[in-house]
Motif scaffolding. Structure first.
Motif, PDB file in Angstrom:
ATOM      1  N   ILE A  23      15.269  10.735 -43.663  1.00  0.00           N
ATOM      2  CA  ILE A  23      14.938  11.731 -42.649  1.00  0.00           C
ATOM      3  C   ILE A  23      14.279  12.929 -43.300  1.00  0.00           C
ATOM      4  CG2 ILE A  23      16.803  11.056 -41.079  1.00  0.00           C
ATOM      5  CD1 ILE A  23      18.315  13.626 -41.991  1.00  0.00           C
ATOM      6  N   GLY A  26      17.026  17.920 -40.677  1.00  0.00           N
ATOM      7  CA  GLY A  26      18.143  17.451 -39.861  1.00  0.00           C
ATOM      8  C   GLY A  26      19.468  17.621 -40.551  1.00  0.00           C
ATOM      9  N   ASP A  72      16.753  15.145 -37.203  1.00  0.00           N
ATOM     10  CA  ASP A  72      17.290  13.797 -37.311  1.00  0.00           C
ATOM     11  C   ASP A  72      18.668  13.844 -37.966  1.00  0.00           C
ATOM     12  OD1 ASP A  72      15.027  12.400 -36.247  1.00  0.00           O
ATOM     13  OD2 ASP A  72      13.977  12.821 -38.123  1.00  0.00           O
ATOM     14  N   GLU A 114      24.029   9.157 -30.961  1.00  0.00           N
ATOM     15  CA  GLU A 114      22.743   8.729 -30.413  1.00  0.00           C
ATOM     16  C   GLU A 114      22.637   9.103 -28.940  1.00  0.00           C
ATOM     17  OE1 GLU A 114      21.564   5.006 -33.317  1.00  0.00           O
ATOM     18  OE2 GLU A 114      22.668   4.557 -31.475  1.00  0.00           O
ATOM     19  N   LYS A 119      18.373  10.109 -29.415  1.00  0.00           N
ATOM     20  CA  LYS A 119      17.520   9.284 -30.265  1.00  0.00           C
ATOM     21  C   LYS A 119      18.351   8.576 -31.322  1.00  0.00           C
ATOM     22  CE  LYS A 119      15.934  13.168 -33.119  1.00  0.00           C
ATOM     23  NZ  LYS A 119      14.746  13.833 -33.616  1.00  0.00           N
TER      24      LYS A 119
END
Length: 150
Positions: A23, A26, A72, A114, A119
């Motif tokens: 990632i 995040g 993320d 999630e 996502k």
């Protein structure tokens, strides 16, 4: 459940020289599960994670969440978070849940993240020998434990 949250500008997980997760901006989350953790801990913990305001706004104040910055998340299982070091010099991991308890809770936590994040959340591999690369941003590191939620 106990987690260590690290705000990162980048992070990755490598297993057997193969990168399995990566990632940019995040959160890297280390997750430890104990035997008496339950599914009701997951919703509370996930909600806290996705709404935790630890990213800087336009004034440099930590006022934005991972959702606000479209960040993320990587989640990595880490039973050593529940190490007991009271006696001797070799940590005891007796409080850490065995895989038959830990794996379903780990997977449920990822699934709930999630849902709350909207996502895909990347992961390591439960029980694998993993190498983590990260650039901790700040550094910002937060420890949360569902045993302290009230």
């Amino acid at each position: 459940m106990k987690i260590v949250i690290q705000r990162v500008t980048s992070a990755g997980v490598t297993i057997d020289k193969t990168q399995v997760a990566t990632i940019k901006k995040g959160l890297l989350i280390l997750l430890g599960v104990v035997n008496n953790d339950a599914k009701d801990d997951i919703k509370w913990l996930s909600n806290k994670v996705v709404n935790l305001r630890i990213f800087s706004d336009e004034n440099g104040v930590m006022n934005k969440s991972v959702v606000d910055v479209d960040g993320d998340i990587i989640v990595v299982s880490q039973f050593t978070l529940h190490a007991s070091t009271k006696k001797g010099n070799r940590p005891s991991y007796i409080k850490a849940a065995k895989p038959d308890i830990a794996i379903p809770l780990y997977q449920a936590f990822v699934n709930q993240l999630e849902t709350d994040l909207g996502k895909k959340v990347q992961t390591g591999q439960f029980g694998a020998d993993m190498k983590l690369d990260l650039v901790n941003d700040g550094p910002v590191t937060i420890i949360m434990d569902t045993k302290n939620k009230e």
